[in-house]
Write a protein that holds these residues in place. Structure first.
Motif, PDB file in Angstrom:
ATOM      1  N   GLU A  60       4.384   3.680   3.769  1.00 29.33           N
ATOM      2  CA  GLU A  60       4.867   3.202   5.056  1.00 29.33           C
ATOM      3  C   GLU A  60       3.784   2.430   5.798  1.00 29.33           C
ATOM      4  O   GLU A  60       4.074   1.437   6.484  1.00 29.33           O
ATOM      5  N   GLN A  61       2.541   2.864   5.657  1.00 30.86           N
ATOM      6  CA  GLN A  61       1.438   2.159   6.322  1.00 30.86           C
ATOM      7  C   GLN A  61       1.203   0.780   5.718  1.00 30.86           C
ATOM      8  O   GLN A  61       0.888  -0.176   6.424  1.00 30.86           O
ATOM      9  N   ILE A  62       1.382   0.676   4.415  1.00 22.04           N
ATOM     10  CA  ILE A  62       1.239  -0.636   3.756  1.00 22.04           C
ATOM     11  C   ILE A  62       2.355  -1.563   4.223  1.00 22.04           C
ATOM     12  O   ILE A  62       2.120  -2.734   4.552  1.00 22.04           O
ATOM     13  N   ILE A  63       3.572  -1.061   4.258  1.00 18.06           N
ATOM     14  CA  ILE A  63       4.702  -1.876   4.701  1.00 18.06           C
ATOM     15  C   ILE A  63       4.499  -2.339   6.145  1.00 18.06           C
ATOM     16  O   ILE A  63       4.815  -3.481   6.497  1.00 18.06           O
ATOM     17  N   ALA A  64       3.946  -1.448   6.970  1.00 19.44           N
ATOM     18  CA  ALA A  64       3.723  -1.771   8.388  1.00 19.44           C
ATOM     19  C   ALA A  64       2.508  -2.660   8.612  1.00 19.44           C
ATOM     20  O   ALA A  64       2.288  -3.150   9.724  1.00 19.44           O
ATOM     21  N   GLY A  65       1.700  -2.860   7.565  1.00 18.25           N
ATOM     22  CA  GLY A  65       0.498  -3.670   7.711  1.00 18.25           C
ATOM     23  C   GLY A  65      -0.702  -2.896   8.202  1.00 18.25           C
ATOM     24  O   GLY A  65      -1.752  -3.486   8.488  1.00 18.25           O
ATOM     25  N   GLU A  66      -0.560  -1.587   8.300  1.00 19.99           N
ATOM     26  CA  GLU A  66      -1.671  -0.759   8.768  1.00 19.99           C
ATOM     27  C   GLU A  66      -2.707  -0.533   7.670  1.00 19.99           C
ATOM     28  O   GLU A  66      -3.885  -0.286   7.951  1.00 19.99           O
ATOM     29  N   ILE A  67      -2.256  -0.573   6.429  1.00 20.11           N
ATOM     30  CA  ILE A  67      -3.149  -0.578   5.267  1.00 20.11           C
ATOM     31  C   ILE A  67      -2.935  -1.900   4.557  1.00 20.11           C
ATOM     32  O   ILE A  67      -1.796  -2.258   4.231  1.00 20.11           O
ATOM     33  N   VAL A  68      -3.995  -2.627   4.337  1.00 17.64           N
ATOM     34  CA  VAL A  68      -3.907  -3.899   3.611  1.00 17.64           C
ATOM     35  C   VAL A  68      -4.579  -3.717   2.253  1.00 17.64           C
ATOM     36  O   VAL A  68      -5.780  -3.444   2.181  1.00 17.64           O
TER      37      VAL A  68
END
Length: 334
Positions: free
Chosen positions: A311-319
């Protein structure tokens, strides 16, 4: 609604009228064989799903040499098959050479890229393999008891380095002290179908302490998975769900939905929308496999951590760094 889900919806709608299609689709597998239990087999399963859902038929061919790439494309186009779907980055150049000669035929390159401005009758389907590999890298590090995990790729190309780089980033996110060992099988297409070499590389990595090994190597990966099971360590499959090959020994598989991409392209038929499509975690184009075969290996903590990262990757919080963006990897040296 995500692009991928729209894609699926279009497939379902078009399936109702597929019987009226003017031409059958065709599928060209990359070197390594239709039944590699991985990339090519995922394409085959997509074609079979198309045939079952629509009652339609398709023609396919397994390439035996590089010289057959352009020959097969021209043969199918001349015979009126539409679209002509191909797997593997190596089909990009042959398609670019052939597409202009058959402007009424739609071509699909899965994993390859053809400039849509120059060839408007081509669809390039790309995947965010680095994102899915990040998730299974996390799982590898969480499952490892030695702190050393391995990666074995097929042909040493930027695409496979993209898998390896994402995997290393995921492992190091969980355990900054983790050691990630990476090997490629070779520099020619033969690297996709050499399970003996895959086994040898797996044994070498086990000798260096690896107790989880991720294989992104087509048919070569089968040798990795078998050796891991024989040596009582864990493996990670790729592309197709390979958990069932060695139940209880395959930690998970990094899913790459080649099957859905093929099914959708065939279902759209001559009306296929061309251009460039990227399928990432957000579109469910990549992910990890969880089923009865590996459920005992995946703890609640592991699943929660990986799902949160997704979910963090999708949200851009993890790149997750994409190796193919600049031919470099901050987490791994090649």
């Amino acid at each position: 609604m995500s692009l991928f889900n729209k894609f699926l919806g279009a497939s379902a709608a078009l399936a109702l009228t597929a019987g009226a299609a003017l031409a059958d689709p065709a599928l060209i597998y990359d070197l390594g064989g239709k039944f590699d239990k991985s990339f090519n087999e995922a394409a085959f399963m997509g074609a079979e799903a198309f045939a079952e859902a629509t009652g339609g038929s398709y023609k396919d061919i397994e390439l035996q040499s590089e010289a057959q790439r352009e020959q097969a494309l021209r043969r199918f186009a001349e015979a009126g098959f539409n679209p002509v779907v191909t797997t593997g980055f190596s089909m990009s150049s042959p398609i670019a050479s052939v597409a202009a000669d058959y402007p009424d035929t739609k071509f699909v390159t899965i994993d390859g890229y053809v400039d849509p401005a120059e060839h408007p009758n081509v669809l390039s389907v790309l995947f965010a393999e680095h994102q899915g590999s990040y998730l299974v890298g996390m799982m590898a590090a969480m499952a490892s008891e030695t702190g050393t995990v391995g990666f074995i790729g097929g042909m040493d190309i930027p695409l496979i380095r993209k898998f390896a780089c994402g995997y290393a980033q995921g492992a190091l996110a969980v355990n900054p002290d983790a050691k990630v060992i990476s090997n490629m099988t070779g520099t020619t297409p033969a690297a996709w179908n050499d399970p003996v070499k895959g086994s040898e590389l797996a044994k070498a990595q086990i000798g260096q302490g690896a107790d989880v090994i991720y294989a992104a190597a087509g048919g070569t990966g089968l040798g990795v998975l078998q050796t891991a099971a024989d040596e009582d360590i864990l493996s990670i499959g790729v592309d197709s769900n390979q958990n069932h090959l060695y139940p209880g020994k395959v930690l998970t598989s990094m899913l790459k939905r080649v099957d859905v991409a093929v099914n959708d392209a065939m279902t759209q038929g001559a009306d296929l929308q061309t251009g460039v499509m990227m399928l990432s975690l957000a579109e469910n184009g990549v992910g990890y496999a969880l089923d009865d075969n590996n459920a005992p290996l995946v703890s609640g903590e592991m699943k929660a951590a990986v799902d949160a990262a997704r979910e963090q990757i999708i949200a851009g919080e993890i790149v997750v760094h994409d190796y193919s963006s600049d031919d470099s990897c901050p987490a791994l040296s090649f």
